[in-house]
Design a protein around this motif. Structure first.
Motif, PDB file in Angstrom:
ATOM      1  N   ARG A  49     -13.770 -21.832  38.531  1.00 23.76           N
ATOM      2  CA  ARG A  49     -12.947 -22.945  38.025  1.00 23.76           C
ATOM      3  C   ARG A  49     -12.205 -23.676  39.144  1.00 23.76           C
ATOM      4  N   ILE A  50     -11.801 -22.962  40.195  1.00 24.62           N
ATOM      5  CA  ILE A  50     -11.020 -23.608  41.262  1.00 24.62           C
ATOM      6  C   ILE A  50     -11.917 -23.996  42.434  1.00 24.62           C
ATOM      7  N   GLY A  51     -12.777 -23.108  42.864  1.00 26.06           N
ATOM      8  CA  GLY A  51     -13.802 -23.475  43.850  1.00 26.06           C
ATOM      9  C   GLY A  51     -13.409 -23.279  45.295  1.00 26.06           C
ATOM     10  N   ILE A 100     -21.612  -1.417  45.496  1.00 27.95           N
ATOM     11  CA  ILE A 100     -21.002  -2.744  45.654  1.00 27.95           C
ATOM     12  C   ILE A 100     -21.690  -3.727  44.698  1.00 27.95           C
ATOM     13  N   ALA A 101     -20.982  -4.795  44.336  1.00 24.53           N
ATOM     14  CA  ALA A 101     -21.555  -5.794  43.425  1.00 24.53           C
ATOM     15  C   ALA A 101     -20.916  -7.157  43.661  1.00 24.53           C
ATOM     16  N   GLY A 102     -21.693  -8.203  43.461  1.00 29.57           N
ATOM     17  CA  GLY A 102     -21.156  -9.565  43.466  1.00 29.57           C
ATOM     18  C   GLY A 102     -20.410  -9.797  42.162  1.00 29.57           C
ATOM     19  N   VAL A 103     -19.221 -10.389  42.240  1.00 29.02           N
ATOM     20  CA  VAL A 103     -18.394 -10.566  41.033  1.00 29.02           C
ATOM     21  C   VAL A 103     -17.759 -11.954  40.992  1.00 29.02           C
ATOM     22  N   PRO A 104     -17.637 -12.520  39.789  1.00 35.68           N
ATOM     23  CA  PRO A 104     -17.025 -13.846  39.692  1.00 35.68           C
ATOM     24  C   PRO A 104     -15.504 -13.766  39.686  1.00 35.68           C
ATOM     25  N   THR A 105     -14.850 -14.699  40.358  1.00 37.19           N
ATOM     26  CA  THR A 105     -13.403 -14.876  40.180  1.00 37.19           C
ATOM     27  C   THR A 105     -13.167 -16.374  39.946  1.00 37.19           C
ATOM     28  N   GLU A 106     -11.948 -16.757  39.659  1.00 38.93           N
ATOM     29  CA  GLU A 106     -11.670 -18.176  39.408  1.00 38.93           C
ATOM     30  C   GLU A 106     -11.700 -19.004  40.694  1.00 38.93           C
ATOM     31  N   THR A 107     -11.638 -18.327  41.865  1.00 38.56           N
ATOM     32  CA  THR A 107     -11.640 -19.077  43.130  1.00 38.56           C
ATOM     33  C   THR A 107     -13.064 -19.213  43.662  1.00 38.56           C
ATOM     34  N   VAL A 108     -13.644 -18.094  44.115  1.00 41.29           N
ATOM     35  CA  VAL A 108     -15.026 -18.046  44.598  1.00 41.29           C
ATOM     36  C   VAL A 108     -15.577 -16.684  44.166  1.00 41.29           C
ATOM     37  N   TYR A 109     -16.883 -16.486  44.285  1.00 42.96           N
ATOM     38  CA  TYR A 109     -17.442 -15.159  43.986  1.00 42.96           C
ATOM     39  C   TYR A 109     -17.026 -14.173  45.077  1.00 42.96           C
TER      40      TYR A 109
END
Ligand code: TXA
Ligand code: MG
Length: 325
Positions: free
Chosen positions: A169-171, A21-30
């Motif tokens: 970007r969106i948060g 498993i890994a933490g990953v960035p998306t445009e909404t939240v990680y």
């Protein structure tokens, strides 16, 4: 094990391919990601964030071509909306195929698909070649992280890698939508507003139904109620609160007027709640915004995170509807 923040997409893809498993960035939240077709890998997500097994996770795919591979009976309206809003902050609930293990969908016959538009996530999906199951990368019930550092603060020691992708970007999380016949049903307000969805479908926003996740997923009513919550109690103020009263209550204040607009508030809201939480205050007071556009998503998160409301009567605070869950 300490968690490592890394920019090495290739290494994270290899780790995920090996069932990690890994933490990953998306445009909404990680997000906290695992191979969505590997039940054992997905189980690690639930363990790491102490998420109850009855809460299904979203499956992230690279494009709408994948919907038919992992899902079935997909309404035309889903493709229509995906054409307009994907990649982007919207998740579609459709009937699942057996390639998606039961743990992903918490035993539901349906699965949520999202095509994220963050370039790092897109690159990761390409390198992996399999879809990624990923809930938000917070401990269950807590505030979603919007930076790699916030993800580290949530999950340090629980996940080997966190992939760097800057500030989201969106948060605020994606809009979750399903169709009952031709009728769209929003299960969670998010990055795409009801007005935008209605415009695309040629209907009025009032024609969209709203339902809670609890009504479509086999969970005990109310179990998911307190969510997105800071450590300190969050209270919704019915009118603006003076600096003097804030001082008296030792309260942190999340004030919409401090943001440029509602998009800016969504972008900063979770980080601001974390900052206030760590500031030594005894409570956080916030104000709701008007519902238009992303306002419905902001209000939804604040209401779910809150413990009740507060108003000032004759110079004294009155707390209402306080709940302890
Ligand atoms: O923006 C987002 O959606 C982020 C990023 C990481 O993609 N993900 C996210 O995941 O917010 P999570 O797990 O924190 O929230 C997903 C919500 C859950 O509340 C879950 O109940 C709902 O989507 N959900 C997922 N699959 C579902 C299904 N088959 N039926 C009903 N609800 C579902
Ligand atoms: Mg979440």
């Amino acid at each position: 094990m300490r968690s490592v923040i890394t920019g090495d997409i290739e290494a994270v893809a290899r780790h995920l391919a090996g069932g990690g498993i890994a933490g990953v960035p998306t445009e909404t939240v990680y997000g906290l990601a695992a191979n969505a077709t590997d039940g054992q890998a997905v189980l690690k997500i639930f363990e790491a964030k102490e998420r109850p097994r009855f809460n299904p996770v979203i499956v992230h795919v690279k494009d709408a071509g994948e919907f038919g591979k992992y899902g079935t009976d997909i309404p035309d309206e889903v493709y229509l909306l995906a054409e307009k809003f994907s990649p982007g902050p919207v998740s579609f609930i459709v009937k699942k195929k057996n390639l998606i293990p039961d743990i992903v969908t918490a035993g539901n016959e349906t699965v949520a698909f999202r095509i994220p538009c963050h370039p790092v996530f897109q690159e990761l999906l390409k390198k992996c070649g399999f879809p990624l199951a990923a809930p938000s990368a917070n401990m269950f019930g807590r505030i979603s992280p919007t930076t790699s550092e916030e993800t580290l603060a949530e999950l340090d020691g629980r996940v080997p890698f966190i992939l760097e992708g800057g500030k989201c970007r969106i948060g605020i999380e994606s809009t979750v939508i399903m169709f009952e016949g031709k009728t769209p049903v929003i299960l969670r307000h998010g990055g795409i507003s009801p007005e935008e969805i209605a415009a695309e479908l040629g209907i009025r926003p009032g024609d969209i139904k709203n339902r809670t996740m609890e009504q479509v997923s086999p969970v005990s009513p109310g179990m998911l109620y307190s969510h997105y919550a800071p450590e300190n109690p969050l209270l919704i103020a019915e009118e603006p609160v003076s600096d003097e009263m804030l001082d008296r209550l030792k309260a942190g204040y999340l004030d919409p007027v401090k943001f440029r607009d509602k998009k800016d508030m969504a972008f900063n809201m979770y980080s601001e709640l974390r900052r206030l939480d760590a500031s030594g205050c005894s409570m956080i007071i916030c104000r709701l915004v008007d519902e238009a556009g992303i306002g419905s998503a902001i209000n939804d998160r604040l209401q779910r995170a809150s413990k009740g409301s507060i108003s000032i009567r004759d110079g004294s605070p009155v707390i209402r509807n306080y709940r302890n869950v």
